[in-house]
Write a protein that holds these residues in place. Structure first.
Motif, PDB file in Angstrom:
ATOM      1  N   UNK A 353       0.630  -1.209  -0.018  1.00  0.00           N
ATOM      2  CA  UNK A 353       0.048   0.258  -0.354  1.00  0.00           C
ATOM      3  C   UNK A 353       0.922   1.093  -0.151  1.00  0.00           C
ATOM      4  N   UNK A 354       1.640   1.351   0.946  1.00  0.00           N
ATOM      5  CA  UNK A 354       2.768   2.299   0.862  1.00  0.00           C
ATOM      6  C   UNK A 354       3.876   2.311  -0.677  1.00  0.00           C
ATOM      7  N   UNK A 355       4.719   1.483  -0.941  1.00  0.00           N
ATOM      8  CA  UNK A 355       4.293   0.839  -2.484  1.00  0.00           C
ATOM      9  C   UNK A 355       3.861   1.845  -3.619  1.00  0.00           C
ATOM     10  N   UNK A 356       1.654   1.763  -2.752  1.00  0.00           N
ATOM     11  CA  UNK A 356       1.041   1.888  -4.396  1.00  0.00           C
ATOM     12  C   UNK A 356       1.157   3.576  -4.139  1.00  0.00           C
ATOM     13  N   UNK A 357       0.679   4.071  -2.568  1.00  0.00           N
ATOM     14  CA  UNK A 357       0.778   5.698  -2.666  1.00  0.00           C
ATOM     15  C   UNK A 357       1.807   6.300  -3.117  1.00  0.00           C
ATOM     16  N   UNK A 358       3.176   5.617  -3.020  1.00  0.00           N
ATOM     17  CA  UNK A 358       3.659   6.550  -3.900  1.00  0.00           C
ATOM     18  C   UNK A 358       4.603   5.991  -5.536  1.00  0.00           C
ATOM     19  N   UNK A 359       3.280   5.014  -5.660  1.00  0.00           N
ATOM     20  CA  UNK A 359       4.349   4.627  -7.094  1.00  0.00           C
ATOM     21  C   UNK A 359       3.004   6.099  -7.587  1.00  0.00           C
ATOM     22  N   UNK A 360       1.355   6.461  -6.649  1.00  0.00           N
ATOM     23  CA  UNK A 360       0.620   7.174  -7.359  1.00  0.00           C
ATOM     24  C   UNK A 360       1.216   8.379  -7.236  1.00  0.00           C
ATOM     25  N   UNK A 361       1.812   8.563  -6.021  1.00  0.00           N
ATOM     26  CA  UNK A 361       2.485  10.352  -5.960  1.00  0.00           C
ATOM     27  C   UNK A 361       3.117  10.600  -7.499  1.00  0.00           C
ATOM     28  N   UNK A 362       3.842   9.522  -7.588  1.00  0.00           N
ATOM     29  CA  UNK A 362       5.161   9.684  -9.164  1.00  0.00           C
ATOM     30  C   UNK A 362       4.281   9.483  -9.700  1.00  0.00           C
ATOM     31  N   UNK A 363       2.891   9.086 -10.041  1.00  0.00           N
ATOM     32  CA  UNK A 363       1.854   8.946 -10.859  1.00  0.00           C
ATOM     33  C   UNK A 363       1.824  10.748 -11.323  1.00  0.00           C
ATOM     34  N   UNK A 364       0.928  10.433 -10.433  1.00  0.00           N
ATOM     35  CA  UNK A 364       0.397  12.242 -10.687  1.00  0.00           C
ATOM     36  C   UNK A 364       1.297  13.142 -10.617  1.00  0.00           C
ATOM     37  N   UNK A 365       2.706  13.638 -10.359  1.00  0.00           N
ATOM     38  CA  UNK A 365       3.791  13.531 -10.197  1.00  0.00           C
ATOM     39  C   UNK A 365       4.122  14.265 -11.946  1.00  0.00           C
ATOM     40  N   UNK A 366       4.557  12.710 -12.275  1.00  0.00           N
ATOM     41  CA  UNK A 366       4.228  12.669 -13.394  1.00  0.00           C
ATOM     42  C   UNK A 366       3.191  13.243 -14.336  1.00  0.00           C
ATOM     43  N   UNK A 367       1.679  13.178 -14.315  1.00  0.00           N
ATOM     44  CA  UNK A 367       1.484  13.801 -15.528  1.00  0.00           C
ATOM     45  C   UNK A 367       1.158  15.555 -14.990  1.00  0.00           C
ATOM     46  N   UNK A 368       1.804  15.693 -13.546  1.00  0.00           N
ATOM     47  CA  UNK A 368       1.903  17.350 -13.358  1.00  0.00           C
ATOM     48  C   UNK A 368       2.923  18.111 -14.602  1.00  0.00           C
ATOM     49  N   UNK A 369       3.837  17.286 -14.363  1.00  0.00           N
ATOM     50  CA  UNK A 369       4.870  17.567 -15.539  1.00  0.00           C
ATOM     51  C   UNK A 369       4.774  17.341 -16.694  1.00  0.00           C
ATOM     52  N   UNK A 370       3.581  16.533 -17.361  1.00  0.00           N
ATOM     53  CA  UNK A 370       3.044  16.213 -18.459  1.00  0.00           C
ATOM     54  C   UNK A 370       2.351  17.574 -19.098  1.00  0.00           C
ATOM     55  N   UNK A 371       1.371  18.033 -17.883  1.00  0.00           N
ATOM     56  CA  UNK A 371       0.517  19.472 -18.382  1.00  0.00           C
ATOM     57  C   UNK A 371       1.116  20.043 -19.114  1.00  0.00           C
ATOM     58  N   UNK A 372       2.693  20.939 -17.441  1.00  0.00           N
ATOM     59  CA  UNK A 372       3.381  22.161 -17.912  1.00  0.00           C
ATOM     60  C   UNK A 372       4.158  21.091 -19.128  1.00  0.00           C
ATOM     61  N   UNK A 373       4.516  20.387 -19.893  1.00  0.00           N
ATOM     62  CA  UNK A 373       5.620  20.222 -20.996  1.00  0.00           C
ATOM     63  C   UNK A 373       4.442  20.461 -22.157  1.00  0.00           C
ATOM     64  N   UNK A 374       3.090  20.309 -22.106  1.00  0.00           N
ATOM     65  CA  UNK A 374       1.828  20.390 -22.960  1.00  0.00           C
ATOM     66  C   UNK A 374       2.161  21.457 -22.832  1.00  0.00           C
ATOM     67  N   UNK A 375       2.025  22.361 -21.855  1.00  0.00           N
ATOM     68  CA  UNK A 375       1.656  23.837 -21.556  1.00  0.00           C
ATOM     69  C   UNK A 375       3.077  24.973 -22.985  1.00  0.00           C
ATOM     70  N   UNK A 376       4.344  24.096 -21.807  1.00  0.00           N
ATOM     71  CA  UNK A 376       5.657  24.937 -23.042  1.00  0.00           C
ATOM     72  C   UNK A 376       5.794  24.109 -24.568  1.00  0.00           C
ATOM     73  N   UNK A 377       4.560  23.312 -24.921  1.00  0.00           N
ATOM     74  CA  UNK A 377       5.541  23.343 -26.043  1.00  0.00           C
ATOM     75  C   UNK A 377       4.015  23.953 -26.896  1.00  0.00           C
ATOM     76  N   UNK A 378       2.779  23.993 -26.088  1.00  0.00           N
ATOM     77  CA  UNK A 378       2.182  24.891 -26.771  1.00  0.00           C
ATOM     78  C   UNK A 378       2.879  26.529 -27.329  1.00  0.00           C
ATOM     79  N   UNK A 379       3.191  26.688 -26.305  1.00  0.00           N
ATOM     80  CA  UNK A 379       3.568  28.001 -25.978  1.00  0.00           C
ATOM     81  C   UNK A 379       4.826  27.950 -27.155  1.00  0.00           C
TER      82      UNK A 379
END
Length: 572
Positions: A353-379
């Motif tokens: 569960x701890x690993x799952x939470x860590x992976x979930x947090x990592x996934x959310x962080x990746x998604x956030x970074x992806x959104x930032x990357x997409x915005x930078x790409x659009x700009x």
């Protein structure tokens, strides 16, 4: 207050003290009957009343004579000991009642500890462990801490002084064996003690100083297995032996103890006693043992049959209780094992569960970074389009300014080149951003897959634990049942052996034998030769020469016809 004609009597058994007032005409049998009625003992044929006579010698009360007519040491209260007089050939086959077993056990244990019966060090440790089991029950590490035997007499003095070991080291060795007896009932521990003790060379033997016709100083030994002759100074290894099956009649005359053998060609065995009136004492003990030998081979009396039937019923009941207890213990052990396994699985689940939470947090962080990357790409794309529009506009101006002066044209060409370089740089940046975006999307997909696998694994563990819990419940219900076969089976007491020595071996299982051999080697390295007793030295020498046990030795010295053995006796 006792009448003037009464005699005060104190009788010491191995576990209690009894006091009576008897009449002057009371016979030894009446006193003996009072003791056995008070104690509730029924296997009375093994026992007698022992006293110290007026000469300071140990004697047995004659049951047919009046107590006051016998040479009991005169005191205000006459002192007697209720002791085993005639030992069984095999405790497993013969002893029926638990009370008899306990008195025999206590007496044999006392004889071993006070060195009346010789015992080698490794067997003394084993016997002490059985005695500890009988007294304290199962060894529990958190209860029986170091020093729990501090107040007990655990070993013969000759064993302790003959080795360079502290008491704490001896106690530790006993504790190791004590732990091996877990689950053994106290009565079974006493029986196991006696099974080992009865194989000792001097068990149950009464020794007397005699001579042959040559006047050689010898030792006569009498026990349940027959009559033995020993060299002076060696009570461990008989040189000549006569089993009871070869003996026809026993008598005494003056200082001579006389044995008539079944072989008519054989002369009588005559042992000449060195102490006055000793021949009668030997006769009484020998004739009693000979009668016990014959008794064992007759059909059981009604009383013995009833006692054996009662013993079978008790053993059947104990066997059922033991089986049920074993099932309960097994069920508890299984439940405990399942509990530990479930705790382990729960810990694993928590980690997952701890690993799952860590992976979930990592996934959310990746998604956030992806959104930032997409915005930078659009700009970046917007910037690229703006630059391209500017370049297009500049190219149009250049086209319009074909007719301009060379210098102005050169300046515009430079601006266009710079703009082209800037557009190329923005294009490279856009391509890099697109590559980063693709990589990040792949990471997001991998994170989603891991999350799905963790969730599926978590669900499987929950379902497995629910199934195990149901299995434990079912097993516990099964363990509580008793089959009809259990109710019908019973344990029969084995038949008494016909020949007490023939084909008999020292009885001990292979694992215990191996443990004793290992202990013997350890103790051999710790022996203190300066403090060794003569018996220990004799035992070691006998073991070195022959390596035989008690029964092999008896079979060896009983070889040949009785006439030859009588001749050997006279020539000793």
């Amino acid at each position: 207050m006792a009448p003037k004609s009464g005699l005060n009597v104190r009788v010491l058994t191995m576990d209690t003290e009894l006091e009576f007032t008897i009449l002057s005409k009371t016979t030894g049998k009446l006193l003996f009957d009072q003791v056995v009625q008070t104690t509730g003992l029924r296997e009375i044929w093994y026992f007698g009343l022992q006293y110290t006579d007026s000469l300071g010698m140990e004697s047995w009360l004659n049951l047919d004579k009046k107590v006051q007519d016998q040479k009991v040491k005169k005191e205000a209260t006459l002192q007697f000991k209720f002791r085993v007089r005639f030992y069984p050939e095999n405790v497993v086959d013969e002893i029926i009642q638990g009370s008899t077993l306990r008195l025999l056990y206590l007496q044999v244990k006392a004889d071993i500890l006070n060195e009346t019966v010789y015992c080698v060090a490794e067997k003394a440790v084993l016997l002490a462990s059985f005695a500890t089991q009988a007294k304290y029950g199962n060894f529990e590490a958190d209860v029986h801490e170091a020093g729990y035997l501090a107040n007990d007499k655990i070993l013969p003095e000759q064993v302790m002084s003959g080795h360079k070991l502290s008491r704490e080291e001896w106690e530790n060795k006993i504790s190791l064996f004590h732990a091996k007896h877990k689950g053994m009932p106290r009565e079974d521990a006493m029986l196991e003690y006696l099974k080992v003790a009865q194989d000792l060379e001097t068990f149950g033997i009464s020794y007397y100083d005699i001579t042959n016709k040559k006047g050689s100083d010898l030792i006569l030994g009498v026990d349940c297995l027959g009559i033995n002759v020993y060299n002076e100074g060696d009570r461990l290894s008989p040189k000549i032996s006569f089993p009871w099956s070869e003996i026809n009649r026993i008598s005494f005359k003056n200082n001579n103890f006389i044995v008539k053998l079944n072989d008519k060609k054989s002369p009588k065995f005559i042992g000449i006693c060195r102490k006055p009136k000793m021949s009668k004492k030997i006769y009484e003990l020998a004739s009693g043992n000979h009668e016990m030998y014959m008794r064992r081979r007759r059909p059981d009396t009604l009383e013995v049959q009833q006692m054996k039937a009662q013993k079978r019923d008790e053993e059947t009941s104990r066997a059922k209780e033991k089986a049920e207890l074993s099932k309960e213990i097994a069920a508890r052990a299984k439940a405990e094992q399942m509990r530990e396994e479930m705790e382990t699985k729960y810990k694993e689940m928590e980690e997952r569960m701890k690993k799952r939470e860590s992976e979930l947090e990592e996934a959310n962080e990746n998604i956030k970074r992806l959104e930032e990357q997409l915005q930078e790409l659009r700009d970046a794309k917007d910037n690229l389009e703006g630059q391209q529009d500017e370049l297009k506009e500049m190219m149009q101006k250049l086209e319009e300014a074909k007719n301009l002066e060379a210098e102005e044209r050169h300046r515009m060409e430079e601006e266009i080149k710079l703009k082209q370089d800037e557009i190329e740089e923005v294009r490279n940046l856009v391509e890099e951003k697109e590559k980063q975006t693709r990589d990040l999307q792949e990471e997001v997909e991998i994170s989603k897959q891991k999350l799905e696998e963790t969730t599926a694994s978590f669900t499987t563990v929950i379902e497995t634990q629910n199934g195990d819990a149901s299995s434990v419940s079912s097993d516990e219900q099964d363990n509580g049942s008793v089959s009809s076969e259990d109710k019908e089976n019973s344990i029969d007491i084995p038949e008494i052996i016909v020949d007490p020595v023939e084909d008999r071996e020292v009885g001990m299982d292979a694992e215990m034998t191996a443990d004793l051999e290992e202990l013997g080697k350890e103790l051999e390295d710790k022996k203190n030769e300066d403090n060794e007793t003569d018996e220990t030295k004799v035992h070691r020498e006998n073991l070195r020469i022959s390596g035989a046990d008690k029964y092999k030795t008896l079979r060896e010295v009983r070889k040949g016809n009785t006439k030859r053995r009588i001749d050997n006796f006279e020539n000793m």
